[in-house]
Design a protein around this motif. Sequence first.
Motif, short mmCIF file in Angstrom:
data_model
loop_
_atom_site.label_atom_id
_atom_site.label_comp_id
_atom_site.label_asym_id
_atom_site.label_seq_id
_atom_site.Cartn_x
_atom_site.Cartn_y
_atom_site.Cartn_z
N VAL A 277 -3.95 9.99 7.99
CA VAL A 277 -3.06 9.68 6.88
C VAL A 277 -1.92 8.78 7.35
N PHE A 278 -1.33 9.10 8.49
CA PHE A 278 -0.24 8.30 9.04
C PHE A 278 -0.71 6.88 9.35
N GLY A 279 -1.88 6.74 9.96
CA GLY A 279 -2.41 5.41 10.26
C GLY A 279 -2.77 4.63 9.01
N SER A 280 -3.25 5.31 8.00
CA SER A 280 -3.58 4.63 6.74
C SER A 280 -2.32 4.13 6.03
N ILE A 281 -1.25 4.90 6.12
CA ILE A 281 0.02 4.45 5.53
C ILE A 281 0.54 3.21 6.26
N ILE A 282 0.45 3.21 7.59
CA ILE A 282 0.87 2.04 8.37
C ILE A 282 0.00 0.83 8.03
N ALA A 283 -1.32 1.05 7.93
CA ALA A 283 -2.23 -0.05 7.59
C ALA A 283 -1.93 -0.61 6.20
N LEU A 284 -1.58 0.26 5.27
CA LEU A 284 -1.24 -0.20 3.92
C LEU A 284 0.04 -1.03 3.94
N LEU A 285 1.03 -0.60 4.70
CA LEU A 285 2.29 -1.35 4.79
C LEU A 285 2.09 -2.70 5.48
N ILE A 286 1.29 -2.73 6.54
CA ILE A 286 1.01 -4.00 7.23
C ILE A 286 0.29 -4.96 6.30
N THR A 287 -0.66 -4.44 5.53
CA THR A 287 -1.40 -5.28 4.60
C THR A 287 -0.49 -5.84 3.52
N LEU A 288 0.42 -5.02 3.03
CA LEU A 288 1.34 -5.51 2.01
C LEU A 288 2.30 -6.55 2.57
N VAL A 289 2.69 -6.42 3.85
CA VAL A 289 3.55 -7.43 4.47
C VAL A 289 2.77 -8.73 4.65
N ARG A 290 1.54 -8.62 5.09
CA ARG A 290 0.73 -9.81 5.33
C ARG A 290 0.25 -10.46 4.04
N PHE A 291 -0.06 -9.65 3.05
CA PHE A 291 -0.61 -10.14 1.79
C PHE A 291 0.54 -10.50 0.86
N ASN A 292 1.06 -11.70 1.03
CA ASN A 292 2.17 -12.18 0.22
C ASN A 292 1.81 -13.55 -0.32
N PRO A 293 1.11 -13.59 -1.45
CA PRO A 293 0.65 -14.89 -1.97
C PRO A 293 1.76 -15.74 -2.56
N ILE A 294 2.95 -15.18 -2.77
CA ILE A 294 4.05 -15.96 -3.35
C ILE A 294 4.62 -16.93 -2.33
N GLN A 295 4.78 -16.49 -1.08
CA GLN A 295 5.38 -17.35 -0.06
C GLN A 295 4.43 -18.40 0.49
N ARG A 296 3.16 -18.07 0.58
CA ARG A 296 2.21 -19.05 1.13
C ARG A 296 0.88 -18.93 0.40
N HIS A 297 0.12 -20.01 0.44
CA HIS A 297 -1.17 -20.04 -0.23
C HIS A 297 -2.21 -19.35 0.65
N LEU A 298 -2.95 -18.44 0.07
CA LEU A 298 -4.01 -17.73 0.78
C LEU A 298 -5.36 -18.31 0.43
N ASP A 299 -6.24 -18.42 1.42
CA ASP A 299 -7.59 -18.81 1.08
C ASP A 299 -8.34 -17.59 0.53
N LYS A 300 -9.54 -17.80 0.05
CA LYS A 300 -10.27 -16.73 -0.64
C LYS A 300 -10.57 -15.55 0.29
N PHE A 301 -10.90 -15.84 1.54
CA PHE A 301 -11.23 -14.76 2.47
C PHE A 301 -10.03 -13.85 2.71
N GLU A 302 -8.85 -14.43 2.92
CA GLU A 302 -7.66 -13.61 3.16
C GLU A 302 -7.26 -12.84 1.92
N ALA A 303 -7.45 -13.41 0.76
CA ALA A 303 -7.11 -12.71 -0.48
C ALA A 303 -8.05 -11.52 -0.71
N ILE A 304 -9.34 -11.72 -0.52
CA ILE A 304 -10.29 -10.62 -0.68
C ILE A 304 -10.08 -9.57 0.39
#
Length: 118
Positions: free
Chosen positions: A73-100
Amino acid sequence: MFYIDWYTWPLLAFLAISEIGRGTRDLKPVLCNKKRSEPIRSRIFLGYLELLTGLILLIPTLTDRKELAFLAVFGSIIALLITLVRFNPIQRHLDKFEAIQGIAFVILSTTIIVTSIL
């Protein structure tokens, strides 16, 4: 107390292996001494954090003990937070692979957290 069902362990293993793969992908330009245009310190930090998260998620997967479900559970919460930090389509354009990939990581991490709490 957290409980991980039998069908969640393969999802946890998949999340752990993909976190390790994503961390090594971030550290590849650093290890190969390639020049990057974006700030490299944040990518190094995220790469090492992803590697650590992958190892935290692999421990309960490999041992298959119910006492170590809190690590999942602890690792999944960290993975979710890292993904939300990395997945920021407003600041930069993501290609389809990174978005999926970002959407899949959010769904997978949320699924593991919800099934372990309920």
